[in-house]
Design a protein around this motif. Structure first.
Motif: not given
Ligand code: CTP
Ligand code: CA
Length: 231
Positions: A61-76
């Motif tokens: 859980h993050v409270e800021v926008g996710l950066p462009e240009g990186v691979d993102v994996v969401r977890v809980e």
């Protein structure tokens, strides 16, 4: 400073960053969480990208926008973070565990919303410990791959902060530990940060203070130098 974006000392490197706070469900509508905003981890992911790295961000859980240009994996949950991190860490030259991992999770998750009982009655939650992800990925042969942990500590003095940090890095077995002091009003969800970085022997290798972006750049400089074998 703002010249840092032109330093490309992570060109050709793969960097894994975990960020944010894990959430452990109690029932379909409730969870146990923490006050991590994910800002420092996201700043590290962005700074590593700007320094030329291929970046994977495992975001709880993050409270800021996710950066462009990186691979993102969401977890809980911590279990999901463990699974994603143990798969990705061996494929990365540098792993930075900035996520705030819940130490415990409920023994069981209710399929239906937990109902309030008789007026005034107490409720006891039973919790079990989550596995230690940082210790897990730090263990075993790593062939020059670096692992970095974070420690947010409530300490009254710098000496106490150092002692807590040194004990922690010895327990975890990682290469560096980024230590910062937190209280009810500092560390979490703030724009700036003050950290010191310990090496595996417990020596202070850098102290950084300022915006989370400038802290990210200062500490990445240390890790990039360590990756290229600099003293
Ligand atoms: N960490 C982890 N897995 C856990 C708990 C923590 O990988 N189950 C990682 C965090 O991401 C962080 C580092 O370990 O990089 C230190 O976390 P911290 O909570 O300070 O350490 P703990 O060993 O949980 O000790 P404490 O009792 O102080 O919470
Ligand atoms: Ca903990």
């Amino acid at each position: 400073g703002d010249g840092s974006a032109r330093i490309r000392d992570l060109e050709g490197r793969r960097v894994l960053v975990t960020a944010g706070g894990t959430r452990e469900p109690l029932d379909p509508v409730r969870y146990i969480g923490n006050r991590s905003s994910g800002k420092q981890g996201v700043a590290i992911a962005s700074a590593a990208r700007d320094r030329g790295a291929h970046v994977t961000l495992i975001a709880a859980h993050v409270e800021v926008g996710l950066p462009e240009g990186v691979d993102v994996v969401r977890v809980e949950t911590a279990a999901e973070l463990l699974a994603a991190t143990t798969v990705a860490a061996p494929e990365n030259d540098l792993t930075v565990m900035a996520a705030a991992v819940s130490d415990y999770r409920p023994v069981s998750v209710s399929d239906s919303k937990i109902k309030k009982t008789a007026t005034g009655e107490r409720l006891t939650l039973e919790l079990v410990q989550n596995p230690d992800i940082l210790a897990t990925i730090s263990a075993g042969p790593r062939d020059g791959r670096l692992v970095v942990g974070f420690a947010a500590e409530t300490a009254d003095t710098r000496e106490e902060l150092l002692a807590l940090g040194r004990a922690k890095i010895a327990r975890k077995g990682c290469d560096f530990l980024v230590v910062n002091g937190v209280g009810w009003s500092t560390g979490f969800a703030t724009e700036s940060n003050t950290v010191l970085v310990l090496d595996a022997a417990g020596a202070i290798v850098v102290e950084a203070s300022g915006s989370k972006t400038s802290v990210a750049d200062d500490i990445l400089g240390v890790f990039a130098a360590a990756l290229s074998g600099a003293p």
